[in-house]
Design an enzyme around this catalytic site. Sequence first.
Site, PDB file in Angstrom:
ATOM      1  N   TYR A 150      -1.466   0.500  10.898  1.00 28.09           N
ATOM      2  CA  TYR A 150      -1.847  -0.462   9.365  1.00 28.09           C
ATOM      3  C   TYR A 150      -0.534   0.040   8.267  1.00 28.09           C
ATOM      4  CZ  TYR A 150      -3.539  -0.902   4.765  1.00 28.09           C
ATOM      5  OH  TYR A 150      -3.686  -1.441   3.312  1.00 28.09           O
TER       6      TYR A 150
ATOM      7  N   GLU B 290       0.217   3.622   1.796  1.00 28.19           N
ATOM      8  CA  GLU B 290       0.216   4.004   3.193  1.00 28.19           C
ATOM      9  C   GLU B 290       1.682   3.682   3.834  1.00 28.19           C
ATOM     10  OE1 GLU B 290      -2.192   5.573   5.662  1.00 28.19           O
ATOM     11  OE2 GLU B 290      -2.336   6.362   3.895  1.00 28.19           O
TER      12      GLU B 290
ATOM     13  N   SER C 230       0.799  -1.259   0.191  1.00 23.33           N
ATOM     14  CA  SER C 230      -0.038  -0.048  -0.066  1.00 23.33           C
ATOM     15  C   SER C 230       0.757   1.146  -0.041  1.00 23.33           C
ATOM     16  CB  SER C 230      -0.801  -0.009   1.337  1.00 23.33           C
ATOM     17  OG  SER C 230      -1.350   1.379   1.585  1.00 23.33           O
TER      18      SER C 230
HETATM   19  P1  NDP Z   1     -11.456  -4.767   1.988  1.00 22.36           P
HETATM   20  O1  NDP Z   1     -11.247  -4.290   3.294  1.00 22.36           O
HETATM   21  O2  NDP Z   1     -12.664  -4.418   1.252  1.00 22.36           O
HETATM   22  O3  NDP Z   1     -11.314  -6.445   1.970  1.00 22.36           O
HETATM   23  C1  NDP Z   1     -10.467  -6.900   2.866  1.00 22.36           C
HETATM   24  C2  NDP Z   1     -10.598  -8.596   2.756  1.00 22.36           C
HETATM   25  O4  NDP Z   1     -10.068  -9.223   3.720  1.00 22.36           O
HETATM   26  C3  NDP Z   1     -12.251  -8.888   3.070  1.00 22.36           C
HETATM   27  O5  NDP Z   1     -12.365  -9.974   2.152  1.00 22.36           O
HETATM   28  C4  NDP Z   1     -11.855  -9.605   4.440  1.00 22.36           C
HETATM   29  O6  NDP Z   1     -12.946 -10.690   4.798  1.00 22.36           O
HETATM   30  C5  NDP Z   1     -10.565 -10.138   4.353  1.00 22.36           C
HETATM   31  N1  NDP Z   1     -10.070 -10.408   5.705  1.00 22.36           N
HETATM   32  C6  NDP Z   1      -9.884  -9.479   6.730  1.00 22.36           C
HETATM   33  N2  NDP Z   1      -9.254 -10.403   7.613  1.00 22.36           N
HETATM   34  C7  NDP Z   1      -8.964 -11.742   7.511  1.00 22.36           C
HETATM   35  C8  NDP Z   1      -8.476 -12.821   8.086  1.00 22.36           C
HETATM   36  N3  NDP Z   1      -8.098 -12.706   9.411  1.00 22.36           N
HETATM   37  N4  NDP Z   1      -8.448 -14.205   7.446  1.00 22.36           N
HETATM   38  C9  NDP Z   1      -9.154 -14.020   6.179  1.00 22.36           C
HETATM   39  N5  NDP Z   1      -9.632 -12.754   5.361  1.00 22.36           N
HETATM   40  C10 NDP Z   1      -9.501 -11.813   6.057  1.00 22.36           C
HETATM   41  O7  NDP Z   1     -10.126  -4.398   1.240  1.00 22.36           O
HETATM   42  P2  NDP Z   1      -9.885  -3.924  -0.343  1.00 22.36           P
HETATM   43  O8  NDP Z   1     -10.419  -5.000  -1.106  1.00 22.36           O
HETATM   44  O9  NDP Z   1      -9.893  -2.336  -0.591  1.00 22.36           O
HETATM   45  O10 NDP Z   1      -8.297  -4.215  -0.294  1.00 22.36           O
HETATM   46  C11 NDP Z   1      -7.625  -5.458  -0.585  1.00 22.36           C
HETATM   47  C12 NDP Z   1      -6.049  -5.433  -0.066  1.00 22.36           C
HETATM   48  O11 NDP Z   1      -5.434  -4.533  -0.588  1.00 22.36           O
HETATM   49  C13 NDP Z   1      -5.978  -5.173   1.449  1.00 22.36           C
HETATM   50  O12 NDP Z   1      -4.921  -5.920   1.686  1.00 22.36           O
HETATM   51  C14 NDP Z   1      -5.763  -3.872   1.519  1.00 22.36           C
HETATM   52  O13 NDP Z   1      -4.948  -3.477   2.775  1.00 22.36           O
HETATM   53  C15 NDP Z   1      -4.915  -3.370   0.056  1.00 22.36           C
HETATM   54  N6  NDP Z   1      -4.969  -2.013  -0.164  1.00 22.36           N
HETATM   55  C16 NDP Z   1      -6.018  -1.544  -0.744  1.00 22.36           C
HETATM   56  C17 NDP Z   1      -6.120  -0.290  -1.271  1.00 22.36           C
HETATM   57  C18 NDP Z   1      -7.320   0.412  -1.529  1.00 22.36           C
HETATM   58  O14 NDP Z   1      -7.268   1.575  -1.828  1.00 22.36           O
HETATM   59  N7  NDP Z   1      -8.618  -0.672  -1.770  1.00 22.36           N
HETATM   60  C19 NDP Z   1      -4.493   0.371  -1.567  1.00 22.36           C
HETATM   61  C20 NDP Z   1      -3.457  -0.506  -1.312  1.00 22.36           C
HETATM   62  C21 NDP Z   1      -3.558  -1.627  -0.597  1.00 22.36           C
HETATM   63  P3  NDP Z   1     -14.376 -10.425   5.452  1.00 22.36           P
HETATM   64  O15 NDP Z   1     -15.338 -10.074   4.455  1.00 22.36           O
HETATM   65  O16 NDP Z   1     -14.877 -11.490   6.134  1.00 22.36           O
HETATM   66  O17 NDP Z   1     -14.273  -9.205   6.378  1.00 22.36           O
HETATM   67  P1  GDR Z   2      -6.722   5.787   3.680  1.00 17.64           P
HETATM   68  O1  GDR Z   2      -8.248   5.995   3.139  1.00 17.64           O
HETATM   69  O2  GDR Z   2      -6.864   5.904   5.061  1.00 17.64           O
HETATM   70  O3  GDR Z   2      -5.995   6.520   2.552  1.00 17.64           O
HETATM   71  O4  GDR Z   2      -6.594   4.262   3.174  1.00 17.64           O
HETATM   72  P2  GDR Z   2      -9.606   6.578   3.552  1.00 17.64           P
HETATM   73  O5  GDR Z   2     -10.537   6.662   2.496  1.00 17.64           O
HETATM   74  O6  GDR Z   2     -10.009   5.919   4.836  1.00 17.64           O
HETATM   75  O7  GDR Z   2      -8.973   8.258   4.015  1.00 17.64           O
HETATM   76  C1  GDR Z   2      -8.539   8.833   2.969  1.00 17.64           C
HETATM   77  C2  GDR Z   2      -8.273  10.266   3.581  1.00 17.64           C
HETATM   78  O8  GDR Z   2      -9.510  10.927   3.990  1.00 17.64           O
HETATM   79  C3  GDR Z   2      -9.375  11.572   5.152  1.00 17.64           C
HETATM   80  N1  GDR Z   2     -10.827  11.781   5.915  1.00 17.64           N
HETATM   81  C4  GDR Z   2     -11.578  10.801   5.970  1.00 17.64           C
HETATM   82  N2  GDR Z   2     -11.354   9.587   6.042  1.00 17.64           N
HETATM   83  C5  GDR Z   2     -12.461   8.668   6.617  1.00 17.64           C
HETATM   84  N3  GDR Z   2     -12.410   7.447   6.105  1.00 17.64           N
HETATM   85  N4  GDR Z   2     -13.456   9.117   6.815  1.00 17.64           N
HETATM   86  C6  GDR Z   2     -13.801  10.643   7.189  1.00 17.64           C
HETATM   87  O9  GDR Z   2     -14.790  10.881   7.573  1.00 17.64           O
HETATM   88  C7  GDR Z   2     -12.736  11.241   6.558  1.00 17.64           C
HETATM   89  N5  GDR Z   2     -12.392  12.811   6.513  1.00 17.64           N
HETATM   90  C8  GDR Z   2     -11.104  12.970   6.078  1.00 17.64           C
HETATM   91  C9  GDR Z   2      -8.512  10.752   5.908  1.00 17.64           C
HETATM   92  O10 GDR Z   2      -8.006  11.451   7.273  1.00 17.64           O
HETATM   93  C10 GDR Z   2      -7.444  10.162   4.777  1.00 17.64           C
HETATM   94  O11 GDR Z   2      -6.466  11.387   4.735  1.00 17.64           O
HETATM   95  C11 GDR Z   2      -6.960   3.624   2.147  1.00 17.64           C
HETATM   96  C12 GDR Z   2      -7.245   2.159   2.590  1.00 17.64           C
HETATM   97  O12 GDR Z   2      -7.946   1.546   1.378  1.00 17.64           O
HETATM   98  C13 GDR Z   2      -5.965   1.197   2.865  1.00 17.64           C
HETATM   99  O13 GDR Z   2      -6.330  -0.212   3.187  1.00 17.64           O
HETATM  100  C14 GDR Z   2      -5.048   1.534   1.567  1.00 17.64           C
HETATM  101  O14 GDR Z   2      -3.751   0.934   2.141  1.00 17.64           O
HETATM  102  C15 GDR Z   2      -4.977   3.110   1.414  1.00 17.64           C
HETATM  103  O15 GDR Z   2      -5.968   3.477   0.938  1.00 17.64           O
HETATM  104  C16 GDR Z   2      -4.036   3.181   0.331  1.00 17.64           C
END
Ligand code: NDP
Ligand code: GDR
Length: 323
Positions: A148, A126, A124
């Site tokens: 995280y 992050e 990520s």
């Molecule tokens: P989600 O939060 O939508 O999905 C997370 C998934 O992980 C769910 O299917 C959840 O299952 C599963 N999970 C959580 N804990 C466990 C566990 N202990 N064992 C098995 N399964 C588990 O995430 P995204 O689809 O958005 O992201 C996918 C991956 O990419 C994550 O690793 C995230 O950190 C990473 N990522 C995401 C980004 C983004 O912007 N979306 C950017 C960069 C990285 P359940 O449905 O049961 O909760």
């Molecule tokens: P992020 O995503 O932390 O970048 O992680 P999120 O959408 O939660 O926050 C993005 C930015 O928005 C600001 N923010 C708020 N965020 C949330 N959730 N709710 C609010 O009300 C709000 N107001 C302002 C936050 O402070 C932050 O700066 C996501 C996740 O998908 C991670 O798993 C992934 O790795 C990274 O993106 C890349």
Amino acid sequence: MAKRALITGITGQDGSYLAELLLKKGYEVHGMVRRSSEEKFERIAHLQGKVQLHQGDLLDQFSLAALLNLTQPDEVYNLAAQSFVPTSWNQPVLTGEFTALGVTKMLEAIRHTRPQVRFYQASSSEMFGKVLEVPQSEDTPFYPRSPYGVAKAYGHHITVNYRESFKLFAVSGILFNHESPRRGLEFVTRKVTYNVARIKMGLQDTLPMGNLDAKRDWGFAGDYVDAMWRMLQQETPEDFVVATNETHTVRELVEIAFARVGLDYQKHVKIDPAFVRPAEVDLLIGKYDKAREKLGWEPTVRFKQLVEMMVDADLERVKAGQR
Ligand code: NDP
Ligand code: GDR
């Protein structure tokens, strides 16, 4: 014979798009799911009967090895994680168990049961946190700003280490924020678009928000899962940044989303300190030149289009009385 893929986190946003993509490519798709008292597989409901689901958990080492033996995958996509940044301050140890050590558990399972597998780790942006360089590339050092981010940095390094130590085909995709109408409701894009739809329909009036000045590089999840697949089709395993190379503030997000339904965000958005983080990532913008050159990858959806697509989808849902 069809290639076989195993996806952890198949019930999440990315898992559902990746499963669709791999099915289209003719893969046999297996997904690992956690047991819960109620099955909540909404994102993959339309794939029922097409993907094969198996119980397992990143916390349970043997469940991973057993799953590899059972499904005999060619490719493993490790998307499962505790992925919500604010939760990582409330549950830092659990976040470390899932998001950091979970990666080692999967890599160990692969090493001992199926070392020929091609492994994708969901790293990520992050990890860049308090950024040491603008824009951020594969060579930018990490400075994570949340439990995280710290856990993801561990997952990244252990993936590189297993590649170098045991010659596994293990790659790490450093993906910047990517969104879609399937994004979880607590993440900022979906929180905004869903609440804009509710405000438009007269179901509420205000939207409490945190830091509107944070900047992110937001892309479309459908594009990003394609980059994951491309990384595993390379001749040699390497890590890639996947981003749009554009950055926007949360304020711009809110402005565009409200404007889409003809409303002024300033009349509805209230700052609530409960949504401000103990440490913020102020600015992310990714440089994806390597992905463009080696993977032939380009984002197809830009920021405004993404936000409007999500608002439109949420309006339809809210009108239909759904979430
Ligand atoms: P989600 O939060 O939508 O999905 C997370 C998934 O992980 C769910 O299917 C959840 O299952 C599963 N999970 C959580 N804990 C466990 C566990 N202990 N064992 C098995 N399964 C588990 O995430 P995204 O689809 O958005 O992201 C996918 C991956 O990419 C994550 O690793 C995230 O950190 C990473 N990522 C995401 C980004 C983004 O912007 N979306 C950017 C960069 C990285 P359940 O449905 O049961 O909760
Ligand atoms: P992020 O995503 O932390 O970048 O992680 P999120 O959408 O939660 O926050 C993005 C930015 O928005 C600001 N923010 C708020 N965020 C949330 N959730 N709710 C609010 O009300 C709000 N107001 C302002 C936050 O402070 C932050 O700066 C996501 C996740 O998908 C991670 O798993 C992934 O790795 C990274 O993106 C890349």
